[in-house]
Every structure is written in structure tokens, then in C-alpha cells.
Motif scaffolding. Sequence first.
Motif, PDB file in Angstrom:
ATOM      1  N   SER A 183     108.709 -13.207  33.908  1.00  0.00           N
ATOM      2  CA  SER A 183     108.990 -13.772  32.586  1.00  0.00           C
ATOM      3  C   SER A 183     107.734 -13.677  31.735  1.00  0.00           C
ATOM      4  O   SER A 183     106.682 -14.157  32.138  1.00  0.00           O
ATOM      5  CB  SER A 183     109.417 -15.240  32.708  1.00  0.00           C
ATOM      6  N   GLN A 184     107.851 -13.059  30.584  1.00  0.00           N
ATOM      7  CA  GLN A 184     106.697 -12.956  29.685  1.00  0.00           C
ATOM      8  C   GLN A 184     106.200 -14.347  29.317  1.00  0.00           C
ATOM      9  O   GLN A 184     105.021 -14.664  29.461  1.00  0.00           O
ATOM     10  CB  GLN A 184     107.082 -12.187  28.420  1.00  0.00           C
ATOM     11  N   SER A 185     107.112 -15.199  28.866  1.00  0.00           N
ATOM     12  CA  SER A 185     106.721 -16.528  28.389  1.00  0.00           C
ATOM     13  C   SER A 185     106.427 -17.494  29.520  1.00  0.00           C
ATOM     14  O   SER A 185     105.716 -18.477  29.334  1.00  0.00           O
ATOM     15  CB  SER A 185     107.849 -17.119  27.522  1.00  0.00           C
ATOM     16  N   GLY A 186     107.007 -17.230  30.697  1.00  0.00           N
ATOM     17  CA  GLY A 186     106.914 -18.196  31.783  1.00  0.00           C
ATOM     18  C   GLY A 186     107.819 -19.395  31.580  1.00  0.00           C
ATOM     19  O   GLY A 186     107.748 -20.373  32.324  1.00  0.00           O
ATOM     20  N   GLU A 187     108.694 -19.316  30.568  1.00  0.00           N
ATOM     21  CA  GLU A 187     109.580 -20.432  30.242  1.00  0.00           C
ATOM     22  C   GLU A 187     111.051 -20.041  30.269  1.00  0.00           C
ATOM     23  O   GLU A 187     111.905 -20.857  29.911  1.00  0.00           O
ATOM     24  CB  GLU A 187     109.249 -20.999  28.844  1.00  0.00           C
ATOM     25  N   THR A 188     111.371 -18.811  30.659  1.00  0.00           N
ATOM     26  CA  THR A 188     112.765 -18.367  30.657  1.00  0.00           C
ATOM     27  C   THR A 188     113.570 -19.286  31.573  1.00  0.00           C
ATOM     28  O   THR A 188     113.366 -19.326  32.789  1.00  0.00           O
ATOM     29  CB  THR A 188     112.876 -16.916  31.128  1.00  0.00           C
ATOM     30  N   ALA A 189     114.510 -20.026  30.993  1.00  0.00           N
ATOM     31  CA  ALA A 189     115.194 -21.097  31.726  1.00  0.00           C
ATOM     32  C   ALA A 189     115.949 -20.565  32.941  1.00  0.00           C
ATOM     33  O   ALA A 189     115.915 -21.180  34.017  1.00  0.00           O
ATOM     34  CB  ALA A 189     116.145 -21.837  30.789  1.00  0.00           C
ATOM     35  N   ASP A 190     116.647 -19.439  32.778  1.00  0.00           N
ATOM     36  CA  ASP A 190     117.419 -18.901  33.901  1.00  0.00           C
ATOM     37  C   ASP A 190     116.507 -18.449  35.036  1.00  0.00           C
ATOM     38  O   ASP A 190     116.833 -18.628  36.217  1.00  0.00           O
ATOM     39  CB  ASP A 190     118.289 -17.734  33.428  1.00  0.00           C
TER      40      ASP A 190
END
Length: 599
Positions: free
Chosen positions: A348-355
Motif C-alpha cells: 500500500s502506497q499510503s499504508g492506510e488502504t483499509a482493505d
Amino acid sequence: MCGIVGYVGPRQASPILLEGLRRMEYRGYDSAGVAIINGDGIKIQKAAGKLAALVEKVGEHPTKGTLGVGHTRWATHGAPTTPNAHPHLDQTGRIAVIHNGIIENANALRKALSNRGSKFLSETDTEVLAHLIGAYYDGNLEEAVAQALWDVTGAYGIAVICSDEPDLLVAARKGSPLLVGVGEGEYFVASDASAILEHTRSVVYLDDGEMAILSRTGYRIRNLVETHVDKPINQIEWDLATMERGGYPHFMLKEIFEQPESFANTVRGHLLEEEGSARLHGLNLTDEQLKRFTRIIITGCGTSWHAGLIGEHLIEEFARIPCDVEYASEFRYRNPVIDENCLVIGISQSGETADTLAALREASQRGAATIGLVNVVGSSIAREVQGGLYLRAGPEIGVASTKAFNSQVAALAMVALKLGRLRGVMSLIQGREFIQALRELPNQIRTILDRAPEVEKLAGRFETAHNALYLGRGVNFPVALEGALKLKEISYIHAEGYPAAEMKHGPIALIDENMPVVFIAPRNTVHEKIVSNLEEVKARGGRVIAITTEGDTEIARRAEATFTIPATHPLLGPILACVPLQLLAYYVAVGRGCNVDQP
């Protein structure tokens, strides 16, 4: 997609909120709004469309006040209209809420609240949450929010203010990123650090089930049962200069051209040339643990999933470990076969992708080891996995991911290299040769970028197209998927990526002189096969554009147009092939008058 920003302190809130929302425009949105406590209650101003409409409205009727919240909305429940824009008020008009995420039991809550007299003015799940907090409010906003959240099913990042408590801002998180910014005598809440970087680089990341209570004198963190939580203050490494366009017309183009540096940053300090291996201490796994794994699962969404498909080729070729790539959004909704001998890699680029975060949690609960490949230090995935690698690609503001994709592939290549050498599948000479190829890639990417005008010229062939097909074989099939995704994401041309051999099982029926067909066709072991596929397209009048290796005259004399890339290790070819496809999507979108950074 939605953006949250809140402020409490000595300064006027409105300019801070609007600037914070501007910094988050890259996330995509369809409406925006602010709520400010001004001494006479809560003043809300909101507008559908671009942020400029809200800025104009605020400029015509400015609101003074030193505490407020702002939001950019991406429609989920309800159309992108002004009534559905955030913030939303409770039944009394005293409480305002902004919200990222989805309240899954909103319909049931709406019905129950309606039976108690609530009148709803929007179609949103967020207004339901505002009324629910209002129903619990008895003079203590903090407790009303906590009580309401016990009734909620779903994901949320929220910020709440109340005119009866004009010095208080309450925020909470579950499944949607949120952080607290700590300034000099002032405090912020935001869903994205970019919104507050102008004011502070000191942040506290909230975890799921946590609340932040901000006032003019400080902040504290608690959970829903009122237990105090001690959290460290983190320092954001990026600054505003790295988040500006730097003379480029769009963030996307800037980030494409940053790839020589971002790729070099990803691999820097990890490559061990003498040993023909990689130093990956951040995985927090011993060599014995790494050798124990009998299966690897890579999970991600969108572009990250495509990077994972390339990683599958790298890991299986170099380490001979069975590897599967899973859509994170589907992974946790079935009964995956996982045990302690399985390593799960979340990308995940953001490190926050919920899935992706949910998939990693599911894997961990089933006994698997988990690692993350993320670009944002301190992000949720980075905090929850056992270990991993930071991409160090720098902030990616453009919605269409470019430099992060190549950094993700680079990180996967180093994991494959480490495993291959550790398991004895890859020889010392092979390891050194692969490292040499990795080291040459930044300069090779730079030579492609120097020829960007060639790609811009090619883009004219796409501008009037309604459909496009991208074809590749083996490790270049994921490049076809990624190239098609980039084109449709920002230019709105329907595009599909296929394994070249699968073209004849359906898509071939659509090929004619009006459909551009992009072949990713560098010289490799299936080169003859791809030439045959190219001939099939030509026989049906298709317009062939090929990405191929320098000196490949066989492809050049068959295609309508070609763009050549330097020769490299066959499994690193996707890193080079994707660069002209990123440029192609960019120039097509610009030619069609699309808003590249805010599709």
C-alpha cells in the motif's frame, strides 16, 4: 478519498481549514464544506463541486472563529449535492460532524432515530451519525461521541464539534486514517498529513478504537471505554517543498519524472553486492524464519495488486516458493487457507488502504507472519505488521500512482533476491548480476524520460479513441493491466489489459481500425509468441503500438508505432516498460482536456 481537517487554537480557523482542504484536493472529491463555532452557534458553509466554489462562498460571507472543521467528500450515501456535503448537524443544530468511511447500519439507525423524532435533511449516513451523537448528548460531547460509536457498525474517521462546548474538538477513528497535529499552542486533526504540514510536522497517529480530545490547552487520547492511551509524537519527514509541483504542470508528471531518484532511494542501503543478496533488517524476521515459509501471499488493491503480480514472478523464479496474489478487498470475505508457515505481504502506497489492512489482520489472526511494503512512515499498516520495507519514494500526490508502483516492484525484487539467495536457489553470480541490473535501472529510466516528447506524439493516436487494449505475456501481463488502468483512470477511455494469448478468447471480436492495441513486447523467451499475437491484431485492422527492446527490428516493421526501452534483466523489464505507459496515459488525458491530478 474524503478529506478531514480540524483546528483549535488562537488563530482564525477558516483560512487554515480551506488551505488544508486545498492540500488534500489530490485525493479526489465532489463537494466540500466547513463548520466554525463563531460565538452564535455553528456556522456551516458548503458547496457541491470543486473547492473553489466553497472558497468563493466563504469569501462572500466570512465567518470568524478559532475552532472549526472542514471536509472534502467523495459521494457514498447520496448524490454529490450541496445538501449531502459535510459537515452535517444533529437535530438541535448544536453538533456538527464530518466523517470519512461508511456506516453500514445507517438505515437501521435512521429508522430508530426517525421514530424518536429526528428529521433528516440529507441522504447521507453521516447525518445519521450526527443525530445519534445528538441523541446521547447531555452536556458532555466526549461521552456522547463514545456512546454513539458503540452503536455504529462500519468504518469511520470523524471530527465533531458542539456549540455548547466551544473550546472542544473530538475525533475518533476506526478503519479510516486520522492523526492529531501538535503545534505551538494550537492543535489539528486531519486524515492526511499534507493538510497540516504548513503548521506542524509533529503528529500523533490514531489507531482503531481510539478517540482524540483537543482543546485550546492540549490534547489527550483515549479509547471508547475511557481508558487513557499514551501515544508517541512522530515527526513527518516530508516538507512542503517536496509536495509542490516544482514547475511541472501536474503532480502526476512531476512524480513520473522523479522515478530515477525514487527508485534509487528505495534500493539504497539494501543491496549487498559482494554477497549477491539484500539486507532487509526491517522485515524483523530471522534467516531461519524466512527459510521456514512454504507459501507466500501478496495482497493489495489496484496498482499495488499489479505490483504484486510482478512480485509473484520474481519470488517464484528466484526462491521457488509458491506465491499467490490476492485482491485485498476479497481476501477476508472467504475462508483462506493460511497457517504459521505462510508469509503475507501487504502492499500500500499510503499504508492506510483499509482493505489491505483488514486482509493483513485476518492473516495475522490465522497465524501467518505479515510484512508491509508502504511509503508512509507511521502509517497504520506499518504500525500493525511484524516488519517490512519503507519505499522511501517521497510523497505521491497524483491520484494515479506512478513512482510508488516502481518502488513497490523494487521492494518485491529485493525480497525475492533475499529469499533466493537464502534458500540456495539463486547462485552468487546470479545475485550479483541481478544487483547490477537493479543499479542500472535509475539511469535507464532517465533515458526513457528524456524521450518523453516521443510519447507525447504517440498520444495523439489515442485522443479520439473510445476503447484500447493492452497486451503482454508472462511478467509483462501485469504491465498491460497497469497501463490500461492508468489510461482509463485519468483519460476516461475504456481500456483493458489482457494476457496476449487470451486476446483470441473474446476481445479479438472488438478489434478494428478504431481500436489502438498496445503490446508490451520486450525481447524475452516468449518473443516469438507475442509476434504471432501482434499479427493476429494486424489481420483485423488493429492499430498496433509496441513497447519493445532497443534494436528489435522484427517488432518495429510490424507495428504502426514503437517505443523502445533499454535491455535489462527479463524480470525487471516491467519497471522500464511501465514508464512510457505512464507518460502515454498522462499526455492522452492532457490532450483530452482532463484534470489529471483530480480525476
